[in-house]
Design a protein around this motif. Structure first.
Motif, short mmCIF file in Angstrom:
data_model
loop_
_atom_site.label_atom_id
_atom_site.label_comp_id
_atom_site.label_asym_id
_atom_site.label_seq_id
_atom_site.Cartn_x
_atom_site.Cartn_y
_atom_site.Cartn_z
N PHE A 149 0.72 -1.26 0.06
CA PHE A 149 0.01 -0.25 -0.06
C PHE A 149 0.81 1.38 -0.09
CE2 PHE A 149 -2.96 -3.10 1.54
CZ PHE A 149 -4.12 -2.80 1.12
N LYS A 150 2.14 1.42 -0.19
CA LYS A 150 2.78 2.47 -0.45
C LYS A 150 2.60 3.52 -1.12
CE LYS A 150 6.64 0.45 -3.50
NZ LYS A 150 6.73 1.75 -4.23
N ASP A 151 1.64 3.17 -2.34
CA ASP A 151 1.46 4.24 -3.08
C ASP A 151 0.02 4.31 -2.98
OD1 ASP A 151 3.91 4.75 -4.00
OD2 ASP A 151 4.08 3.24 -5.19
N PHE A 152 -0.68 3.75 -2.04
CA PHE A 152 -2.00 3.96 -1.73
C PHE A 152 -2.89 5.43 -2.02
CE2 PHE A 152 -6.08 4.22 0.66
CZ PHE A 152 -6.64 3.39 -0.05
N ASN A 153 -2.29 6.43 -1.47
CA ASN A 153 -2.62 7.64 -1.60
C ASN A 153 -1.87 8.59 -2.46
OD1 ASN A 153 -1.85 10.68 -0.39
ND2 ASN A 153 -3.86 10.23 -0.18
N LEU A 195 -3.63 7.06 7.51
CA LEU A 195 -3.41 5.77 8.32
C LEU A 195 -2.74 4.56 7.35
CD1 LEU A 195 -6.42 5.73 10.83
CD2 LEU A 195 -4.11 6.40 11.18
N ILE A 196 -3.12 4.93 6.17
CA ILE A 196 -2.61 4.09 4.93
C ILE A 196 -1.67 4.83 4.09
CG2 ILE A 196 -3.08 2.36 3.36
CD1 ILE A 196 -6.07 1.75 4.76
N PRO A 197 -0.70 4.36 3.94
CA PRO A 197 0.02 3.45 4.36
C PRO A 197 0.90 3.50 5.88
CG PRO A 197 1.52 4.56 3.14
CD PRO A 197 0.40 5.23 2.84
N PHE A 198 1.18 4.72 6.29
CA PHE A 198 1.93 4.98 7.38
C PHE A 198 1.94 4.22 8.57
CE2 PHE A 198 2.25 8.80 4.73
CZ PHE A 198 3.68 8.63 4.43
N GLY A 199 0.47 3.85 8.84
CA GLY A 199 0.20 3.13 10.11
C GLY A 199 1.01 1.73 10.27
N PHE A 200 1.08 1.18 8.92
CA PHE A 200 1.61 -0.01 8.89
C PHE A 200 3.22 -0.10 9.39
CE2 PHE A 200 -1.22 -0.56 5.32
CZ PHE A 200 -2.39 -1.32 5.81
N ALA A 201 3.91 1.12 9.17
CA ALA A 201 5.26 1.24 9.65
C ALA A 201 5.14 1.24 11.16
CB ALA A 201 6.03 2.45 9.10
N PHE A 202 4.41 2.08 11.90
CA PHE A 202 4.24 2.28 13.25
C PHE A 202 3.85 0.81 13.79
CE2 PHE A 202 1.40 2.88 17.00
CZ PHE A 202 2.16 3.72 17.71
N LEU A 203 2.90 0.18 13.42
CA LEU A 203 2.46 -1.24 13.76
C LEU A 203 3.53 -2.14 13.89
CD1 LEU A 203 -1.19 -1.18 12.71
CD2 LEU A 203 -0.36 -0.82 15.09
N ALA A 204 4.42 -2.03 12.87
CA ALA A 204 5.57 -2.89 12.81
C ALA A 204 6.41 -2.59 13.79
CB ALA A 204 6.28 -2.89 11.26
N GLY A 205 6.69 -1.49 14.11
CA GLY A 205 7.61 -1.09 15.22
C GLY A 205 6.97 -1.68 16.57
N ALA A 206 5.84 -1.28 16.77
CA ALA A 206 5.02 -2.03 17.90
C ALA A 206 5.27 -3.47 18.04
CB ALA A 206 3.62 -1.94 17.84
N ALA A 207 5.45 -4.41 17.03
CA ALA A 207 5.59 -5.85 16.90
C ALA A 207 7.04 -6.02 17.02
CB ALA A 207 5.19 -6.36 15.58
N LEU A 208 8.00 -5.19 16.74
CA LEU A 208 9.50 -5.21 16.85
C LEU A 208 9.87 -4.86 18.38
CD1 LEU A 208 11.87 -5.99 14.93
CD2 LEU A 208 12.25 -3.60 14.65
N SER A 209 9.06 -4.14 19.03
CA SER A 209 9.22 -3.87 20.46
C SER A 209 9.33 -5.10 21.38
CB SER A 209 8.16 -3.15 21.12
OG SER A 209 6.93 -3.70 21.26
#
Length: 259
Positions: A149-153, A195-209
């Motif tokens: 979704f990197k080019d969704f917007n 939120l799309i696509p930037f939210g995926f980067a934030f949530l990936a960080g939450a997983a990496l925590s």
């Protein structure tokens, strides 16, 4: 949770990881440089090197990606994600109101503060469920979604394996879902993080925590630091809120006096 250390972040107030502050501090300082260049080029009409070039665009989004990843990781350090999210959401709304009234040509609609605030408000009630999924599965899926979704917007496209699908223009005819990344050609914001696509980067960080706070990274990751930059990294909210009026004021005064 007994027996689930591999699923949830193991964090307490005594094991702060300075490296995260260092990386976040570097990102926010680079953001200050970028906004200074923006002010010079777009507001004061003073061209600078690299502005509006593919290299700067790449560096801009690379730094944003790292910053959002670190922001997601640091949600594990927050004892009240909802409260912090509400604060950021309110500050983002005030920034939108201020720029819409006093700087309409540079208005800030759903910028980084609104984005982070909204995401934290959504993440807070789902936090426990999120960490029930093994972190490596969540991380892989979220990075995959980010690439899809990197080019969704920006280009109205989604990338599916070996093909790219262009979404119909009818989807982008109004601004009701601008916070998701669905906006009309007339929509404008000087700082925009849907939120799309930037939210995926934030949530990936939450997983990496999870592996980070469980001390699964190399030893140097937990010992290296740079105190001045760490200090900036621990106060990114203050730096972000204050840097634009300070930078703008300095530039305005300089050109007022010397041009």
């Amino acid at each position: 949770m007994q027996g689930c250390d591999h699923l949830e972040p193991a964090f307490n107030k005594y094991n702060r990881i300075n490296m995260l502050d260092t990386i976040r501090g570097i990102c926010i300082l680079l953001m200050v440089v970028y906004h200074t260049m923006y002010n010079l080029n777009e507001i004061f009409d003073v061209p600078t090197i690299l502005w509006d070039t593919p290299l700067l665009d790449f560096l801009h989004y690379f730094v944003i990606g790292i910053f959002l990843l670190i922001s997601g990781i640091c949600t594990a350090f927050s004892h009240n994600v909802f409260k912090r999210g509400l604060l950021l959401f309110i500050l983002g709304g005030l920034l939108t109101l201020f720029t819409w009234i006093f700087l309409p040509d540079e208005r800030n609609v759903f910028g980084i503060l609104s984005f982070l605030g909204t995401l934290m408000l959504l993440f807070a009630p789902l936090r426990r469920q999120f960490y029930k999924v093994p972190w490596y599965i969540s991380f892989f899926v979220l990075i995959l979604l980010l690439l899809i979704f990197k080019d969704f917007n920006s280009k109205h496209q989604i990338h599916l394996f070996f093909t790219t699908v262009t979404l119909p223009d009818t989807l982008y005819q109004n601004d009701w879902l601008f916070f998701l990344g669905i906006s009309s050609p007339d929509f404008f914001s000087a700082d925009y993080f849907p939120l799309i696509p930037f939210g995926f980067a934030f949530l990936a960080g939450a997983a990496l925590s999870v592996p980070i706070t469980n001390r699964k990274f190399p030893g140097w990751f937990y010992t290296l630091s740079c105190r001045p930059i760490d200090f900036v990294g621990r106060h990114t909210l203050i730096v972000y809120v204050l840097h634009q009026p300070i930078v703008f004021g300095i530039l305005w005064l300089y050109f007022r006096l010397f041009s």
